[in-house]
Design a protein around this motif. Structure first.
Motif, PDB file in Angstrom:
ATOM      1  N   ALA A 264       0.828  -1.201   0.000  1.00 51.46           N
ATOM      2  CA  ALA A 264       0.000   0.000   0.000  1.00 51.46           C
ATOM      3  C   ALA A 264       0.867   1.258   0.000  1.00 51.46           C
ATOM      4  O   ALA A 264       0.559   2.242  -0.681  1.00 51.46           O
ATOM      5  CB  ALA A 264      -0.936  -0.006   1.213  1.00 51.46           C
ATOM      6  N   GLN A 265       1.951   1.233   0.764  1.00 51.39           N
ATOM      7  CA  GLN A 265       2.881   2.360   0.775  1.00 51.39           C
ATOM      8  C   GLN A 265       3.566   2.518  -0.574  1.00 51.39           C
ATOM      9  O   GLN A 265       3.731   3.633  -1.079  1.00 51.39           O
ATOM     10  CB  GLN A 265       3.932   2.161   1.872  1.00 51.39           C
ATOM     11  CG  GLN A 265       3.389   2.251   3.287  1.00 51.39           C
ATOM     12  CD  GLN A 265       2.993   3.655   3.671  1.00 51.39           C
ATOM     13  OE1 GLN A 265       3.711   4.613   3.397  1.00 51.39           O
ATOM     14  NE2 GLN A 265       1.834   3.804   4.295  1.00 51.39           N
ATOM     15  N   VAL A 266       3.956   1.398  -1.177  1.00 51.13           N
ATOM     16  CA  VAL A 266       4.600   1.423  -2.491  1.00 51.13           C
ATOM     17  C   VAL A 266       3.655   2.010  -3.524  1.00 51.13           C
ATOM     18  O   VAL A 266       4.048   2.857  -4.349  1.00 51.13           O
ATOM     19  CB  VAL A 266       5.050   0.008  -2.896  1.00 51.13           C
ATOM     20  CG1 VAL A 266       5.468  -0.033  -4.370  1.00 51.13           C
ATOM     21  CG2 VAL A 266       6.198  -0.465  -2.011  1.00 51.13           C
ATOM     22  N   ASP A 267       2.396   1.584  -3.505  1.00 52.07           N
ATOM     23  CA  ASP A 267       1.419   2.100  -4.470  1.00 52.07           C
ATOM     24  C   ASP A 267       1.248   3.611  -4.323  1.00 52.07           C
ATOM     25  O   ASP A 267       1.148   4.339  -5.327  1.00 52.07           O
ATOM     26  CB  ASP A 267       0.069   1.405  -4.278  1.00 52.07           C
ATOM     27  CG  ASP A 267       0.074  -0.033  -4.786  1.00 52.07           C
ATOM     28  OD1 ASP A 267       0.949  -0.355  -5.615  1.00 52.07           O
ATOM     29  OD2 ASP A 267      -0.783  -0.823  -4.347  1.00 52.07           O
ATOM     30  N   ALA A 268       1.207   4.092  -3.079  1.00 45.89           N
ATOM     31  CA  ALA A 268       1.056   5.522  -2.845  1.00 45.89           C
ATOM     32  C   ALA A 268       2.264   6.294  -3.382  1.00 45.89           C
ATOM     33  O   ALA A 268       2.112   7.372  -3.974  1.00 45.89           O
ATOM     34  CB  ALA A 268       0.870   5.786  -1.357  1.00 45.89           C
ATOM     35  N   LEU A 269       3.458   5.734  -3.189  1.00 45.58           N
ATOM     36  CA  LEU A 269       4.667   6.390  -3.687  1.00 45.58           C
ATOM     37  C   LEU A 269       4.714   6.393  -5.208  1.00 45.58           C
ATOM     38  O   LEU A 269       5.073   7.398  -5.834  1.00 45.58           O
ATOM     39  CB  LEU A 269       5.909   5.687  -3.123  1.00 45.58           C
ATOM     40  CG  LEU A 269       6.149   5.825  -1.626  1.00 45.58           C
ATOM     41  CD1 LEU A 269       7.253   4.875  -1.170  1.00 45.58           C
ATOM     42  CD2 LEU A 269       6.504   7.264  -1.271  1.00 45.58           C
ATOM     43  N   LEU A 270       4.331   5.269  -5.820  1.00 49.40           N
ATOM     44  CA  LEU A 270       4.333   5.173  -7.278  1.00 49.40           C
ATOM     45  C   LEU A 270       3.309   6.101  -7.908  1.00 49.40           C
ATOM     46  O   LEU A 270       3.509   6.602  -9.019  1.00 49.40           O
ATOM     47  CB  LEU A 270       4.072   3.728  -7.706  1.00 49.40           C
ATOM     48  CG  LEU A 270       5.206   2.734  -7.484  1.00 49.40           C
ATOM     49  CD1 LEU A 270       4.725   1.310  -7.709  1.00 49.40           C
ATOM     50  CD2 LEU A 270       6.386   3.043  -8.396  1.00 49.40           C
ATOM     51  N   GLU A 271       2.221   6.330  -7.217  1.00 51.97           N
ATOM     52  CA  GLU A 271       1.208   7.245  -7.740  1.00 51.97           C
ATOM     53  C   GLU A 271       1.751   8.675  -7.796  1.00 51.97           C
ATOM     54  O   GLU A 271       1.447   9.430  -8.717  1.00 51.97           O
ATOM     55  CB  GLU A 271      -0.043   7.199  -6.859  1.00 51.97           C
ATOM     56  CG  GLU A 271      -1.210   7.997  -7.420  1.00 51.97           C
ATOM     57  CD  GLU A 271      -2.474   7.815  -6.615  1.00 51.97           C
ATOM     58  OE1 GLU A 271      -3.462   8.530  -6.911  1.00 51.97           O
ATOM     59  OE2 GLU A 271      -2.498   6.966  -5.697  1.00 51.97           O
TER      60      GLU A 271
ATOM     61  N   ASP B 161       6.753  -3.366 -11.239  1.00 48.70           N
ATOM     62  CA  ASP B 161       7.317  -2.204 -10.554  1.00 48.70           C
ATOM     63  C   ASP B 161       8.188  -2.591  -9.364  1.00 48.70           C
ATOM     64  O   ASP B 161       8.863  -1.756  -8.793  1.00 48.70           O
ATOM     65  CB  ASP B 161       6.219  -1.226 -10.121  1.00 48.70           C
ATOM     66  CG  ASP B 161       5.049  -1.909  -9.437  1.00 48.70           C
ATOM     67  OD1 ASP B 161       5.289  -2.857  -8.666  1.00 48.70           O
ATOM     68  OD2 ASP B 161       3.893  -1.499  -9.675  1.00 48.70           O
ATOM     69  N   LEU B 162       8.155  -3.890  -8.980  1.00 48.83           N
ATOM     70  CA  LEU B 162       9.050  -4.392  -7.939  1.00 48.83           C
ATOM     71  C   LEU B 162       9.693  -5.685  -8.420  1.00 48.83           C
ATOM     72  O   LEU B 162       9.050  -6.499  -9.090  1.00 48.83           O
ATOM     73  CB  LEU B 162       8.288  -4.657  -6.634  1.00 48.83           C
ATOM     74  CG  LEU B 162       7.776  -3.456  -5.837  1.00 48.83           C
ATOM     75  CD1 LEU B 162       7.016  -3.940  -4.602  1.00 48.83           C
ATOM     76  CD2 LEU B 162       8.907  -2.511  -5.435  1.00 48.83           C
TER      77      LEU B 162
ATOM     78  N   GLN C 200      12.483   5.537  -6.338  1.00 49.49           N
ATOM     79  CA  GLN C 200      13.468   4.514  -5.988  1.00 49.49           C
ATOM     80  C   GLN C 200      13.078   3.861  -4.662  1.00 49.49           C
ATOM     81  O   GLN C 200      12.961   4.555  -3.638  1.00 49.49           O
ATOM     82  CB  GLN C 200      14.858   5.138  -5.880  1.00 49.49           C
ATOM     83  CG  GLN C 200      15.334   5.831  -7.135  1.00 49.49           C
ATOM     84  CD  GLN C 200      15.549   4.856  -8.278  1.00 49.49           C
ATOM     85  OE1 GLN C 200      16.389   3.957  -8.202  1.00 49.49           O
ATOM     86  NE2 GLN C 200      14.791   5.025  -9.342  1.00 49.49           N
ATOM     87  N   ILE C 201      12.900   2.540  -4.670  1.00 54.18           N
ATOM     88  CA  ILE C 201      12.407   1.810  -3.495  1.00 54.18           C
ATOM     89  C   ILE C 201      13.316   0.623  -3.211  1.00 54.18           C
ATOM     90  O   ILE C 201      13.693  -0.113  -4.136  1.00 54.18           O
ATOM     91  CB  ILE C 201      10.960   1.320  -3.714  1.00 54.18           C
ATOM     92  CG1 ILE C 201      10.016   2.515  -3.864  1.00 54.18           C
ATOM     93  CG2 ILE C 201      10.503   0.413  -2.572  1.00 54.18           C
ATOM     94  CD1 ILE C 201       8.621   2.131  -4.311  1.00 54.18           C
TER      95      ILE C 201
ATOM     96  N   ALA D 102       6.041  -8.766  -6.439  1.00 55.08           N
ATOM     97  CA  ALA D 102       7.427  -8.599  -6.869  1.00 55.08           C
ATOM     98  C   ALA D 102       7.789  -9.685  -7.876  1.00 55.08           C
ATOM     99  O   ALA D 102       7.593 -10.873  -7.619  1.00 55.08           O
ATOM    100  CB  ALA D 102       8.367  -8.667  -5.670  1.00 55.08           C
ATOM    101  N   SER D 103       8.318  -9.283  -9.008  1.00 59.13           N
ATOM    102  CA  SER D 103       8.643 -10.205 -10.089  1.00 59.13           C
ATOM    103  C   SER D 103       9.976 -10.904  -9.853  1.00 59.13           C
ATOM    104  O   SER D 103      10.897 -10.344  -9.244  1.00 59.13           O
ATOM    105  CB  SER D 103       8.695  -9.447 -11.416  1.00 59.13           C
ATOM    106  OG  SER D 103       9.164 -10.285 -12.455  1.00 59.13           O
ATOM    107  N   CYS D 104      10.073 -12.119 -10.353  1.00 66.18           N
ATOM    108  CA  CYS D 104      11.336 -12.861 -10.330  1.00 66.18           C
ATOM    109  C   CYS D 104      12.067 -12.781 -11.667  1.00 66.18           C
ATOM    110  O   CYS D 104      13.129 -13.383 -11.826  1.00 66.18           O
ATOM    111  CB  CYS D 104      11.070 -14.335  -9.997  1.00 66.18           C
ATOM    112  SG  CYS D 104      10.737 -14.651  -8.252  1.00 66.18           S
TER     113      CYS D 104
END
Length: 210
Positions: A135-142, A179-180, A148-149, A170-172
């Motif tokens: 949720a924090q990542v989504d807010a930052l990406l918006e 995005d992660l 940079q995370i 998160a992708s492998c």
């Protein structure tokens, strides 16, 4: 106690000719022990800034972050609580850093709930932590699609488990549109890991990046 601090500092110093700009720590009892670690002979010259919050964990262990002030300025730091119905666990430490000469960096230091009671019973707790971070990542990406995370810590799950794949998304694969990216499942040979249990190796300690 002094011997353990010295051994930890020695291990950190093995990372290379330059000490890390940031060091994420798990199993931390309080801010004093982190300050003592930063004051060891191997690390004291850096003058690391200590970021730590007391968490509601029932065992009294927290996470923390050491920041080299010559390479990153702390703009903001906060503890992100993980709401669980029947348990208390570590907060996630979120730090917004201004890297000198480069872009801002958002760091999330994690120590998710253990597998005590079995994978099936404990997995929802780690999914809850993953959802808080996501949720924090989504807010930052918006706010900034190129933000940079860095997500780090002991997730008590492997990079292919649901908490990482479905919770953090998160992708492998470096070639996938995502995005992660979970670094610990990329090009890792079989039989390797950061954790050995009942004859099997796994990467419970992870780095995930934007």
């Amino acid at each position: 106690y002094t011997h353990k601090l010295q051994q930890l500092a020695k291990a950190i110093a093995w990372t290379g000719p330059t000490l890390p700009a940031v060091i994420g720590l798990c199993e931390v009892e309080n801010a004093r022990v982190v300050s003592d670690l930063a004051g060891t002979a191997e690390l004291v010259a850096i003058g690391y800034v200590v970021l730590h919050f007391d968490s509601p964990d029932e065992r009294g262990i927290d996470v923390a972050l050491l920041v080299d002030p010559t390479r990153a300025r702390v703009l903001h730091a906060e503890a992100l609580p993980i709401a669980l119905d029947d348990d208390a666990t570590r907060d996630v430490l979120h730090a917004h850093l201004d890297e000198v000469g480069t872009a801002d960096l958002h760091v999330f230091v994690n120590h998710w709930s253990s597998r005590s009671g079995g994978q099936e019973a404990s997995e929802p707790k780690r999914l809850a932590a993953a959802n808080v971070v996501r949720a924090q990542v989504d807010a930052l990406l918006e706010q900034d699609p190129d933000v940079q995370i860095l997500i780090m810590g002991d997730l008590n799950d492997g990079p292919t488990d649901r908490s990482v794949q479905q919770g953090l998304r998160a992708s492998c694969s470096p070639n996938e549109r995502a995005d992660l990216f979970a670094l610990m499942c990329m090009d890792q040979p079989a039989g390797h890991g950061s954790h050995h249990y009942q004859g099997e190796w796994n990467y419970l300690d992870q780095f995930i990046v934007s």
